[in-house]
Design an enzyme around this catalytic site. Sequence first.
Site, PDB file in Angstrom:
ATOM      1  N   ASP A 136      10.149  -5.606   8.649  1.00 59.83           N
ATOM      2  CA  ASP A 136       9.112  -5.343   9.658  1.00 59.83           C
ATOM      3  C   ASP A 136       8.902  -6.672  10.393  1.00 59.83           C
ATOM      4  O   ASP A 136       9.815  -7.498  10.438  1.00 59.83           O
ATOM      5  CB  ASP A 136       7.839  -4.812   8.983  1.00 59.83           C
ATOM      6  CG  ASP A 136       6.919  -4.080   9.963  1.00 59.83           C
ATOM      7  OD1 ASP A 136       7.206  -2.933  10.323  1.00 59.83           O
ATOM      8  OD2 ASP A 136       5.906  -4.675  10.394  1.00 59.83           O
TER       9      ASP A 136
ATOM     10  N   ALA B  72       4.630   4.000   2.888  1.00 61.91           N
ATOM     11  CA  ALA B  72       4.062   2.792   2.285  1.00 61.91           C
ATOM     12  C   ALA B  72       4.205   1.643   3.277  1.00 61.91           C
ATOM     13  O   ALA B  72       4.885   1.777   4.296  1.00 61.91           O
ATOM     14  CB  ALA B  72       4.799   2.442   1.004  1.00 61.91           C
ATOM     15  N   LYS B  73       3.563   0.550   2.999  1.00 60.95           N
ATOM     16  CA  LYS B  73       3.766  -0.657   3.801  1.00 60.95           C
ATOM     17  C   LYS B  73       3.388  -1.870   2.968  1.00 60.95           C
ATOM     18  O   LYS B  73       2.525  -1.774   2.099  1.00 60.95           O
ATOM     19  CB  LYS B  73       2.880  -0.618   5.059  1.00 60.95           C
ATOM     20  CG  LYS B  73       3.336  -1.552   6.143  1.00 60.95           C
ATOM     21  CD  LYS B  73       4.472  -0.921   6.921  1.00 60.95           C
ATOM     22  CE  LYS B  73       4.891  -1.714   8.120  1.00 60.95           C
ATOM     23  NZ  LYS B  73       5.661  -0.864   9.041  1.00 60.95           N
ATOM     24  N   GLY B  74       4.029  -2.977   3.271  1.00 59.55           N
ATOM     25  CA  GLY B  74       3.674  -4.218   2.597  1.00 59.55           C
ATOM     26  C   GLY B  74       3.407  -5.295   3.621  1.00 59.55           C
ATOM     27  O   GLY B  74       3.830  -5.198   4.779  1.00 59.55           O
TER      28      GLY B  74
ATOM     29  N   VAL C  25       0.854  -1.185   0.000  1.00 61.55           N
ATOM     30  CA  VAL C  25       0.000   0.000   0.000  1.00 61.55           C
ATOM     31  C   VAL C  25       0.887   1.231   0.000  1.00 61.55           C
ATOM     32  O   VAL C  25       1.765   1.377   0.848  1.00 61.55           O
ATOM     33  CB  VAL C  25      -0.939   0.014   1.230  1.00 61.55           C
ATOM     34  CG1 VAL C  25      -1.710   1.328   1.301  1.00 61.55           C
ATOM     35  CG2 VAL C  25      -1.901  -1.168   1.178  1.00 61.55           C
TER      36      VAL C  25
END
Length: 415
Positions: free
Chosen positions: A146, A105-107, A60
């Site tokens: 993460d 952003a992040k995944g 995202v």
Amino acid sequence: MSHKINPYEVAIKQLEKASSILKLDQQVLEVLKRPQKIIMVNIPVKMDDGTIKTFTGYRVQHNNFRGPYKGGIRYHPEVNLDEVIALAMWMTWKCAVVDIPFGGAKGGVACPAKYLSQAEKERLTRKFVEMIADEIGEEIDIPAPDVYTDSQTMAWIFDEYSRIKGYPAYGVVTGKPIELGGSKGRTQATGYGVAICTREAAKVYNIDLKEAKVAIQGFGNVAYYAAEKLYQFGCKIVAISDSQGGIYDPNGLDPIDVMNYKQKTGSVVGYKNIRKISNEALLISDCEILIPAAIENQITGENADKIKAKIIVEGANGPTTPEADEILFKKGVLVVPDILANAGGVTVSYFEWVQNMQKYQWEEEEVLRKMEEKLVKAFYDVLNVSKQYGIDMRTAAMVLAVKRVVDAMKLRGIR
Ligand code: GLU
């Protein structure tokens, strides 16, 4: 109860609160509430036993007004789209709070991360990269570690992306092993940053770190290095936990020794037969400083009132709900919010990226000193905003961050 709290709703509430203080235009607020891009892929992976399993992965991209998208990738069975959107949004604010030129952003991949073999994890990672290769890049979107991803995972991302593009793309991902363009100090950075914020918060409350009892929820990368640094500062680490539960010793624990034990046995529980406590009990245990460094939604409307700590420093992303925030603020508990407290990690990610783009390597001392300078400055910037408006530190950090993002947006203009 607490597991039903939707992190995206939490993130929206926090944004709305900051927005009303900044008197943001409703149309601007609407831009910030939504991620700019959502990428969702279904990743078929050959398992070691020959079967094929399909895992859903997300990336995202919330906002890039201040620079390329930046944020980690997590592997966890409970990963879902709303969680990833919230985490992406928090990255936008985090990069703005410490004033580094990145967006957010992040995944995430919903998978039984703990039970995958290294070979399965590698195939999953490479396939995921292949499916999102055109959406990431050194100047586009830069992933990082993460929950349940580490420098090895980043090495696979670097290798797979470089193979697809046909050149060694060191700057496409941060948190890499030092041998592959990783930055010295990156592994420790997030936890050390948490400890630095704890030290500054203790000054505000006149708490002597040498006397202070610290309870830490979690014992992953962030919690461990926070514990190690705070132990060096002279704090008494009274509680540590992992997914199996926690241990509590009023006389204090040596985190290095506890880590040795956990590496041998798989958990901190059982260490020297010290009293076992649950993760919930740890949060309300007897301590001056509480560091939630595991996952979201741990401090809620249900337990906030029972917390004994005077200072909470958020190593995890999103551990405190808005309801709990209000209770804690009324009680006079100082909460150093995630987007400030754990920003040491992304700050050193930024330094790693700068070193990769410069094709040059800095010494660890320089990296950690620069990180500390940025974090201490951000801490007092946020503290000043909180005093100026009479608001809690989370809202102050949000006010500072949202203003910086909106300023960038206005300067660039929207067609
Ligand atoms: N996953 C970390 C965070 O939540 C690090 C992100 C990064 O270094 O890009 O801040």
